[in-house]
Write an enzyme that holds these catalytic residues in place. Sequence first.
Site, short mmCIF file in Angstrom:
data_model
loop_
_atom_site.label_atom_id
_atom_site.label_comp_id
_atom_site.label_asym_id
_atom_site.label_seq_id
_atom_site.Cartn_x
_atom_site.Cartn_y
_atom_site.Cartn_z
N ASP A 47 5.89 77.04 15.95
CA ASP A 47 5.34 76.16 16.98
C ASP A 47 3.94 75.64 16.65
OD1 ASP A 47 7.45 76.11 18.84
OD2 ASP A 47 6.86 78.05 19.67
N GLU A 86 6.90 85.44 24.43
CA GLU A 86 6.06 84.32 24.00
C GLU A 86 5.13 83.95 25.16
OE1 GLU A 86 6.27 79.60 22.72
OE2 GLU A 86 7.94 80.56 23.77
N ASP A 92 11.77 83.67 24.46
CA ASP A 92 11.24 82.31 24.48
C ASP A 92 10.77 81.95 25.89
OD1 ASP A 92 10.88 79.67 23.15
OD2 ASP A 92 12.40 79.05 24.61
#
Length: 473
Positions: free
Chosen positions: A320, A237, A207
């Site tokens: 997301d 990410e 992340d």
Amino acid sequence: MSKSVHTPDWVKDAVFYQIYPDRFAKSSRVQKANNLQPWGDTPHPHKYQGGDLLGVVEHLDHLVDLGVTAIYFCPIFQSASNHRYHTHDYYQVDPMLGGNEALKELLDEAHKRGIKVVLDGVFNHSSRGFFQFNDILENGPSSAYVDWFHIHGWPLDPYGSGPANYEAWWGMKALPKFNTNTQAVREFLWDVAEYWVKFGIDGWRLDVPNEIDDDAFWREFRRRVKNVNPEAYIVGEIWGDATRWLQGDQFDAVMNYLFTRPAIGFFGSRSLDYEQVRGTGYEHIDTMDAQAFAGHMQHILTMYPKEVVLAQLNLLGSHDTPRYRTVTGGDETAYQMAVLFQMTYPGAPCIYYGDEVGLSGGKDPLCRGAFPWDKPETWNRKALDYTKKVVKARLSHAVLRRGDFKVLYAQGDVLVYERTLEGERAVVVINASTREQQVPLDLSGEYLEVIGDNRVRLNGQITMPARTGYLLV
């Protein structure tokens, strides 16, 4: 750049499936809290619907039937949030998900079926309930852990309206940022990474790893993870150019949003819902014709070493982003063409849970809806069947997983490309226009159109129905 770039071999043949644990499935074997939102209600930023890991175990056969060979989970560690990006304890799976025992069962059952499991690692920040941060809240400047975070003054204000006096991700007080300049913090995070790989997971999705602006940290992270399992997958990410991290010494690949945006802009060009794009990580999406789309898709294949390209996580949406159907205005043909392209393009495709049965949903949290196991009559069976067919095609033909990619024709709304590997050839023809098109094609003779399972005879051209794709082998 490192002299040799190696990425896990299994990833190059994988079909991933992303699961948001609170919303995929729940099992009666996991004790539930009382104040849960009803399953399938409109997603809420703070409410739980009670999904768990044993629920995933009980639905693994759905994934096998779909052709999935790897699962990427959003965070599963103990947390006071339904998304679990606010980690309380990095060594405990959230009891609401079934605890460490449930993860062990999941790993055993998934591995029996040939399915790998990748977890989400949130290493840039923790939560207000994380022990070391909580110790600072209790003891102030006397805490033994003041150097674990970036403290700028006293008192700290984790819940009030005043200045936090500590660094937090995007200023969100609930997410205090680790001070990774502190060796104890570095060792703690590296140990977490090693611990779960030893436990049996097959990799980490990282992340916001760019927020830990420290290549040495990630190099050591990679060294320790790969020392435990050389074939563990490390995927970051990163929403843009990831060259810095993809030199062979940090990540294996990234979530390939450079793939996602044009896959929306081309296949959804006539129905793109711009309102769904605003305020998301997409920032902006340009509609484009076949020529622009082909140029972009060829370019991103040249950005990184081939080992990386074949391991990129190619997604059409995630937790997301608005779901693909929603951002493309509910156009089912856009989804079908996009998933055909996704399954026939270099890199590891990733299905966002529920897309295969027609789930829709706008910006976070609406993109995080519950899988409708209890309402099978609402499933889009046509979409499910189509997704199964293109996944099966990918798994059945090595050329679609590892072959070279070359655009043969890109004009107007028509795209033709081939994949080639050691004498094997596959040709994909996509007509994204609203009219039937005669498409020139350097093929003669009889070919199998895989999606429709039809034999077609070609003589230098093919008639393509509107908003349709063919896979020819």
